[in-house]
Scaffold this motif. Structure first.
Motif, PDB file in Angstrom:
ATOM      1  N   SER A  41     -14.976  72.904  23.235  1.00  0.00           N
ATOM      2  CA  SER A  41     -13.885  72.432  24.098  1.00  0.00           C
ATOM      3  C   SER A  41     -14.366  72.168  25.518  1.00  0.00           C
ATOM      4  CB  SER A  41     -12.756  73.458  24.114  1.00  0.00           C
ATOM      5  OG  SER A  41     -13.189  74.674  24.699  1.00  0.00           O
ATOM      6  N   LEU A  42     -15.422  72.890  25.960  1.00  0.00           N
ATOM      7  CA  LEU A  42     -15.946  72.707  27.317  1.00  0.00           C
ATOM      8  C   LEU A  42     -17.036  71.644  27.388  1.00  0.00           C
ATOM      9  CD1 LEU A  42     -16.150  76.439  28.483  1.00  0.00           C
ATOM     10  CD2 LEU A  42     -14.358  74.770  28.976  1.00  0.00           C
ATOM     11  N   ARG A  43     -17.442  71.142  26.242  1.00  0.00           N
ATOM     12  CA  ARG A  43     -18.505  70.132  26.226  1.00  0.00           C
ATOM     13  C   ARG A  43     -18.009  68.847  26.872  1.00  0.00           C
ATOM     14  NH1 ARG A  43     -19.995  66.035  22.943  1.00  0.00           N
ATOM     15  NH2 ARG A  43     -18.223  66.471  21.569  1.00  0.00           N
ATOM     16  N   CYS A  44     -18.815  68.280  27.736  1.00  0.00           N
ATOM     17  CA  CYS A  44     -18.411  67.075  28.468  1.00  0.00           C
ATOM     18  C   CYS A  44     -19.401  65.946  28.188  1.00  0.00           C
ATOM     19  CB  CYS A  44     -18.355  67.362  29.966  1.00  0.00           C
ATOM     20  SG  CYS A  44     -17.711  65.976  30.935  1.00  0.00           S
ATOM     21  N   SER A  45     -18.842  64.783  27.899  1.00  0.00           N
ATOM     22  CA  SER A  45     -19.658  63.586  27.688  1.00  0.00           C
ATOM     23  C   SER A  45     -18.893  62.402  28.254  1.00  0.00           C
ATOM     24  CB  SER A  45     -19.945  63.385  26.196  1.00  0.00           C
ATOM     25  OG  SER A  45     -18.736  63.211  25.486  1.00  0.00           O
ATOM     26  N   ARG A  48     -15.792  61.513  26.167  1.00  0.00           N
ATOM     27  CA  ARG A  48     -14.796  62.583  26.262  1.00  0.00           C
ATOM     28  C   ARG A  48     -14.115  62.569  27.628  1.00  0.00           C
ATOM     29  NH1 ARG A  48     -13.562  67.308  23.652  1.00  0.00           N
ATOM     30  NH2 ARG A  48     -12.789  69.013  24.941  1.00  0.00           N
ATOM     31  N   MET A  49     -14.903  62.361  28.686  1.00  0.00           N
ATOM     32  CA  MET A  49     -14.326  62.290  30.027  1.00  0.00           C
ATOM     33  C   MET A  49     -13.366  61.113  30.145  1.00  0.00           C
ATOM     34  SD  MET A  49     -14.071  63.545  33.022  1.00  0.00           S
ATOM     35  CE  MET A  49     -15.427  64.707  33.095  1.00  0.00           C
ATOM     36  N   LYS A  50     -13.751  59.977  29.587  1.00  0.00           N
ATOM     37  CA  LYS A  50     -12.869  58.812  29.623  1.00  0.00           C
ATOM     38  C   LYS A  50     -11.572  59.098  28.875  1.00  0.00           C
ATOM     39  CE  LYS A  50     -12.621  53.942  28.261  1.00  0.00           C
ATOM     40  NZ  LYS A  50     -13.325  52.813  27.609  1.00  0.00           N
ATOM     41  N   SER A  51     -11.696  59.747  27.715  1.00  0.00           N
ATOM     42  CA  SER A  51     -10.503  60.076  26.937  1.00  0.00           C
ATOM     43  C   SER A  51      -9.585  61.024  27.693  1.00  0.00           C
ATOM     44  CB  SER A  51     -10.923  60.691  25.601  1.00  0.00           C
ATOM     45  OG  SER A  51      -9.801  61.119  24.867  1.00  0.00           O
ATOM     46  N   LEU A  52     -10.162  62.018  28.382  1.00  0.00           N
ATOM     47  CA  LEU A  52      -9.358  62.964  29.153  1.00  0.00           C
ATOM     48  C   LEU A  52      -8.629  62.265  30.294  1.00  0.00           C
ATOM     49  CD1 LEU A  52     -11.752  66.069  29.317  1.00  0.00           C
ATOM     50  CD2 LEU A  52      -9.606  65.863  28.042  1.00  0.00           C
ATOM     51  N   ILE A  53      -9.329  61.373  30.988  1.00  0.00           N
ATOM     52  CA  ILE A  53      -8.712  60.674  32.124  1.00  0.00           C
ATOM     53  C   ILE A  53      -7.579  59.773  31.638  1.00  0.00           C
ATOM     54  CG2 ILE A  53      -9.105  58.962  33.928  1.00  0.00           C
ATOM     55  CD1 ILE A  53     -11.937  60.090  34.228  1.00  0.00           C
ATOM     56  N   LEU A  54      -7.833  59.023  30.565  1.00  0.00           N
ATOM     57  CA  LEU A  54      -6.790  58.139  30.044  1.00  0.00           C
ATOM     58  C   LEU A  54      -5.630  58.939  29.465  1.00  0.00           C
ATOM     59  CD1 LEU A  54      -8.896  55.340  28.297  1.00  0.00           C
ATOM     60  CD2 LEU A  54      -7.789  55.286  30.538  1.00  0.00           C
ATOM     61  N   GLY A  55      -5.930  60.129  28.905  1.00  0.00           N
ATOM     62  CA  GLY A  55      -4.851  60.962  28.398  1.00  0.00           C
ATOM     63  C   GLY A  55      -3.994  61.535  29.503  1.00  0.00           C
TER      64      GLY A  55
END
Length: 720
Positions: A41-45, A48-55
């Motif tokens: 859950s803490l892994r960042c790529s 994944r970062m793009k998905s988090l920002i868009l979410g």
């Protein structure tokens, strides 16, 4: 309807227990550890970062692809229509929140813009809502009552209420509870507690909103009749308020009552006309806007306030309020109300959002909706707004007038901004009785929910009980305490339904491998010597004892009596053995020269065999099969119950088998110490038919062993 063609099938396989199935299917023993889950859950790529920002900011994903040619006109018309509706509703619902009407306009502006950025629903119209407003009103009037702002008027020699100070304090209270409710929603969204709304079932929500509508109506009676009843708080305050209003009816202001009646009749007539011409009109007639414009003009021309004593809106400051941090000292006093507001507001919004998402084929993110509403309320609290949710009436107008995205919501906020900055002061002479009439008419939909009662009576009487209990509890205990009591009652119904399930014995349907309750089917027969028992609910501490009692009742076996008789028989056997041994020793002593040690041992052996012959009762079933297919979890009490059943029935010579165990149930049995050296997974079977065939094969093997012929009989694995 044509009859479905029956398709036959035939399967030939061995009888498989749980161990054989796991070996055949090669069950994986790999389990993801908690540390691995946290690390993942803490892994960042990059993706994944793009998905988090868009979410977190959904607007970044849909606004760049906004189809201007297809949606712009519909969103523009829809935004203007909803903005026009927001004006009268915002001012009217501000009265419910016990704050000046202009704060209803603020609440229709800031939160809407925030939701435009963070929301995932394309169609709901967020803003002021009657239920939320009346809950806010309960808090503001409790913490800032009129009695705290009484001043002495030397001219009239009476105590009067300092309205400016009172309203300022009520605005601070409303902003504090709104800010807190937003923080609760953000926190719940960040920890992915969007599922909390599942505890608000549809009957509960509809019963609650109907009861809240009753509170809304009662709170507006003072404007309709032009009276000033005392303010009551706490349980039964609604009843006390109604009694107080009835007591003050002789003091009714006739002017206010006439204005109310005329406004209500006019609003209802035009709304019915809207419904009748809904297919011909591109947008509904803005009857509420027309009502407040006409009422303001008449009040200004006739001077209703001075001549007839009709209460009007009063001073409406132009412009927007600067941001102010809520008063932190109030947080401790409003924390319970804030949590109730956060749950109710989210429950209503997500329910409506899912309806339109299903209709138009897109997905609403429950956790992101919590964050969006939380940010709307938190930011709104800083700008002195009161808590918001979504309105069914405005949402229907937004959808029916062509709105396809939240651009319509942003445009409605622009309309409110224009009204607040330039033309808000024109409505200072608007009678509050007209705003009360607008509220009454907008509650028609909620009042029609009383029709749910006969419908639920026909479909689910438990849900009807939830609806009625929620309504009564909310009416009696106010919206905040009523919500908590209603959720508790709803959960109790779930507990009672699992605590009092139906128990049945299963029999075989013809020559198939299907098993059905023998009490419910005429062509179902029990398998001789085998009892198949099933409960309709899961097995846990609340119904474990009843499970054992029902099993004993269905099988007709009094285990306690049988075990007691067995213990007595064992005790009698031991006493008899002692007597035989004593008699044998005496005989051996006397006849030692004639009898050897071998003869003594032979006598002992004969004595033991003689007493064991009658231990097995042929009238008892050879096996009991517990169908655990409805069981989705087992607690420690449930595991202990099954272990005790297997031990007790095994002690009297009855084999106990388990069928239909889900993976979680098998793991619970394993972790609960059910399996041992004597008890293995060989007593678990995937289907009832596997277990029955196993029992019958055991019986067949035993009968062949005792038979003189010794011939073997071939028994197919999928039939008897």
């Amino acid at each position: 309807m044509t009859e479905r063609r029956r398709v036959g099938y035939s399967v030939h396989r061995e009888v498989l227990d749980e161990g054989a199935v796991e070996e055949m299917a090669e069950r994986s023993e790999v389990k993801v550890t908690l540390s691995a889950k946290v690390k993942e859950s803490l892994r960042c790529s990059g993706p994944r970062m793009k998905s988090l920002i868009l979410g977190f900011l959904p607007i970044l994903s849909w606004l760049p692809r906004y189809p201007v040619r297809d949606n712009a006109v519909g969103d523009l018309v829809s935004g203007i229509s909803v903005g026009i509706m927001q004006l009268p509703q915002g001012m009217a619902y501000a009265l419910l929140a016990a704050v000046p009407p202009v704060y209803g306009l603020y609440s229709s502006f800031y939160p809407v813009l925030v939701y435009f950025l963070f929301g995932t629903s394309k169609h709901i119209s967020v803003g002021t809502y009657a239920v939320m407003s009346v809950m806010i009103g309960g808090v503001t009037e409790r913490l800032a009552p009129d009695a705290d702002f009484l001043t002495w008027d030397n001219v009239s020699n009476t105590s009067v209420v300092d309205l400016l100070s009172r309203d300022a304090e009520r605005v601070r209270v409303a902003a504090a509870v709104t800010f807190m409710s937003g923080l609760f929603q953000i926190l719940l969204g960040l920890v992915h507690f969007g599922f909390v709304v599942t505890y608000l079932s549809e009957p509960l929500v509809r019963g609650y909103t109907t009861a809240a509508a009753i509170h809304v109506v009662v709170s507006q009676l003072k404007y309709t009749f032009g009276i000033s009843p005392a303010r009551f708080s706490g349980p039964f305050s609604l009843i006390y308020t109604v009694l107080e209003v009835c007591y003050l009816l002789p003091q009714t202001n006739v002017g206010a009552l006439v204005v109310s009646i005329v406004a209500i009749v006019g609003l209802i007539l035009v709304k019915e006309l809207n419904n009748y011409l809904s297919k011909k009109l591109p947008v509904p007639i803005p009857v509420e806007l027309i009502a407040i414009v006409v009422a303001t003009l008449i009040s200004w021309q006739v001077n209703l306030e001075d001549k007839y004593g009709v209460d009007v809106v009063g001073l409406i400051p132009s412009g927007l309020q600067p941001p102010v941090l809520p008063t932190a000292s109030l947080f401790g006093q409003v924390i319970g109300d804030a949590f109730a507001l956060s749950v109710v507001g989210y429950g209503i919004a997500i329910s409506l959002g899912r309806i339109f998402a299903l209709k138009y084929g897109y997905k609403v993110d429950a956790n992101q909706e919590l964050i969006a509403l939380g940010l709307s309320n938190s930011v709104g609290g800083i700008f002195q707004c009161f808590a918001i949710s979504c309105s069914m009436s405005r949402t229907m107008v937004q959808e029916s007038s062509g709105g396809k995205t939240q651009v319509a919501g942003a445009l409605s906020a622009v309309v409110i901004l224009f009204i607040t900055l330039w033309i808000g002061t024109l409505f200072e002479d608007l009678p509050k009785a007209v705003l009360a009439a607008i509220i009454y008419v907008n509650l028609q939909g909620m009042m029609k929910q009383f029709k749910d009662i006969p419908a639920l009576w026909r479909t689910s009487r438990v849900d009807m009980c939830v609806w009625v209990a929620t309504f009564i509890l909310t009416v009696l205990f106010n919206p905040d305490l009523g919500l908590a009591a209603s959720i508790a009652f709803s959960l109790l119904t779930v507990i009672f339904r699992t605590q009092l399930p139906s128990y049945s014995l299963l029999g075989r349907v013809g020559d198939t491998d299907l098993y059905r309750p023998v009490e419910e089917y005429n062509q179902v027969e029990q398998v001789p010597g085998v009892v198949i028992f099933r409960s309709s609910a899961t097995l846990y501490f609340a119904n474990a004892e009843m499970y054992q009692d029902a099993l004993a009742e269905k099988t007709g076996l009094d285990i306690t009596r049988i075990l007691s008789a067995k213990k007595k028989l064992e005790a009698k056997r031991k006493r008899q053995e002692k007597k035989e041994a004593k008699r044998a020793r005496k005989a051996a002593k006397k006849d030692r020269e004639l009898q050897g040690e071998s003869e003594l041992e032979k006598q002992k052996e004969i004595a033991v065999i003689k007493m064991r012959e009658d231990l097995r009762d042929p009238s008892l079933p050879r096996a009991v099969i517990l169908d655990l297919s409805p069981v989705n979890f087992l607690d420690t009490v449930g595991v202990k119950t099954i272990r005790n059943i297997r031990r007790d029935y095994g002690d009297i010579g009855i084999d106990v088998l388990l069928t239909g165990c889900q993976t979680g149930v098998v793991e619970s049995l394993q972790s609960g110490g059910f399996f041992s050296g004597q008890v293995t997974k060989a007593c678990l079977f995937s289907t009832n038919h596997d277990a029955v065939l196993h029992c019958l094969s055991e019986r067949t093997d035993g009968s062949h062993t005792d038979s003189e012929s010794g011939e073997e009989e071939n028994m197919p694995a999928t039939s008897f």
